[in-house]
Design an enzyme around this catalytic site. Sequence first.
Site, mmCIF file in Angstrom:
data_model
loop_
_atom_site.group_PDB
_atom_site.id
_atom_site.type_symbol
_atom_site.label_atom_id
_atom_site.label_comp_id
_atom_site.label_asym_id
_atom_site.label_seq_id
_atom_site.Cartn_x
_atom_site.Cartn_y
_atom_site.Cartn_z
ATOM 1 N N THR A 13 0.610 -1.108 0.016
ATOM 2 C CA THR A 13 -0.012 0.076 0.032
ATOM 3 C C THR A 13 0.975 0.831 0.248
ATOM 4 O O THR A 13 2.143 1.300 0.463
ATOM 5 C CB THR A 13 -1.040 0.176 0.847
ATOM 6 O OG1 THR A 13 -0.143 0.197 2.480
ATOM 7 C CG2 THR A 13 -1.585 -1.148 1.049
ATOM 8 N N GLY A 14 0.177 2.253 0.162
ATOM 9 C CA GLY A 14 0.899 3.418 -0.667
ATOM 10 C C GLY A 14 2.491 3.642 -1.680
ATOM 11 O O GLY A 14 3.290 3.774 -1.295
ATOM 12 N N SER A 17 5.004 6.656 -4.724
ATOM 13 C CA SER A 17 6.202 7.166 -3.964
ATOM 14 C C SER A 17 6.472 6.533 -2.446
ATOM 15 O O SER A 17 5.973 5.654 -2.130
ATOM 16 C CB SER A 17 5.410 8.777 -3.842
ATOM 17 O OG SER A 17 4.275 8.757 -2.865
ATOM 18 N N GLY A 18 7.695 7.065 -2.538
ATOM 19 C CA GLY A 18 8.450 7.333 -1.257
ATOM 20 C C GLY A 18 8.795 5.818 -1.255
ATOM 21 O O GLY A 18 8.952 5.050 -1.775
ATOM 22 N N ILE A 19 8.462 5.665 0.325
ATOM 23 C CA ILE A 19 9.605 4.510 0.830
ATOM 24 C C ILE A 19 8.392 3.165 0.236
ATOM 25 O O ILE A 19 8.596 2.285 0.350
ATOM 26 C CB ILE A 19 9.276 4.443 2.242
ATOM 27 C CG1 ILE A 19 9.926 5.058 2.989
ATOM 28 C CG2 ILE A 19 9.487 3.112 2.994
ATOM 29 C CD1 ILE A 19 9.568 5.348 4.145
ATOM 30 N N SER A 144 7.750 4.593 12.773
ATOM 31 C CA SER A 144 8.872 5.547 12.386
ATOM 32 C C SER A 144 9.028 5.927 13.738
ATOM 33 O O SER A 144 8.608 4.780 15.022
ATOM 34 C CB SER A 144 7.302 6.697 12.365
ATOM 35 O OG SER A 144 8.050 8.047 12.477
ATOM 36 N N TYR A 157 -0.004 12.127 14.138
ATOM 37 C CA TYR A 157 0.198 11.016 14.057
ATOM 38 C C TYR A 157 1.399 10.336 14.560
ATOM 39 O O TYR A 157 1.828 8.765 14.671
ATOM 40 C CB TYR A 157 1.517 11.823 13.198
ATOM 41 C CG TYR A 157 3.007 11.374 12.493
ATOM 42 C CD1 TYR A 157 1.910 10.216 11.397
ATOM 43 C CD2 TYR A 157 4.136 11.653 13.017
ATOM 44 C CE1 TYR A 157 3.122 9.128 10.402
ATOM 45 C CE2 TYR A 157 4.430 10.677 11.988
ATOM 46 C CZ TYR A 157 4.925 9.645 11.067
ATOM 47 O OH TYR A 157 5.206 8.809 10.596
#
Length: 268
Positions: A13-14, A17-19, A144, A157
């Site tokens: 998922t996600g 872009s990015g990671i 994170s 967050y």
Amino acid sequence: MSAHAPRPIALVTGASSGIGTDLAREFARDGHDLILVARNEAALTALATEVAAEHGVTATVIAADLSDPAAPRRLFDDVTARGLSVDVLVNNAGFGDGSHFAGATREKTMGMIQVNIAALTDLMHAFLPGMVARGRGRVLNVASTAAFQPGPGMAVYCATKAYVLSLSEAVAEELKGTGVTVTTLCPGPTRTNFMDVADVADNALFSKGLVPVMTAAEVARIGFRAAKRGQVIVVAGLLNQIGAFTPRLAPRSFTRRLTGRLLASGRH
């Protein structure tokens, strides 16, 4: 792997872009077919074309908005209807917000909880039983370093990532002996569009190099290798490992004040 054995499938998922993009590349390089999930269908299609050309794997694109509470179950039903069996679930989708809690919009706050917590939980709940029944599988949840302490200035967050870390550790323990593992990847600041979405890209704490910033490719490689080993928690980068461990030694009152001051000092 024999020429006739089906390739394992990783759902990311996600992935647009990015990671998420770099995690998809890591699994493709390792010989996994992919299910690529995000809102940006064009970006997913471009990534699918890339990994097919470079690694000879098949990538299925499914556009989905995980801020919709019904989306995770629709995604599971779609995957099932296609006859695909997910061997690796990568819960990478998520976003942040650099607003103080009382000043943040309800839409962004509740959307963050839906994507970072509810969708991740729903997808684990949907796909894990099949993995356990087959006696093999991996889950890679992206949390994170924010998971290790409260974060005044990014309160929701940090709280969502603390949930991801706690849930993942507990489920990893529950699954011992089943052949299924759960890994939590905890990156620090990373060069992705996360900072723009969270509205902290201009924060001097990050923009002036006051904290180390890794590339998405570096973080993805660390997370992929940890998942392959079945490692329960991996913090990306030595300085981030030190930063994640240090709050355990200090009173929580000190930790929250220090974190709040660091985030506030970076604001212009």
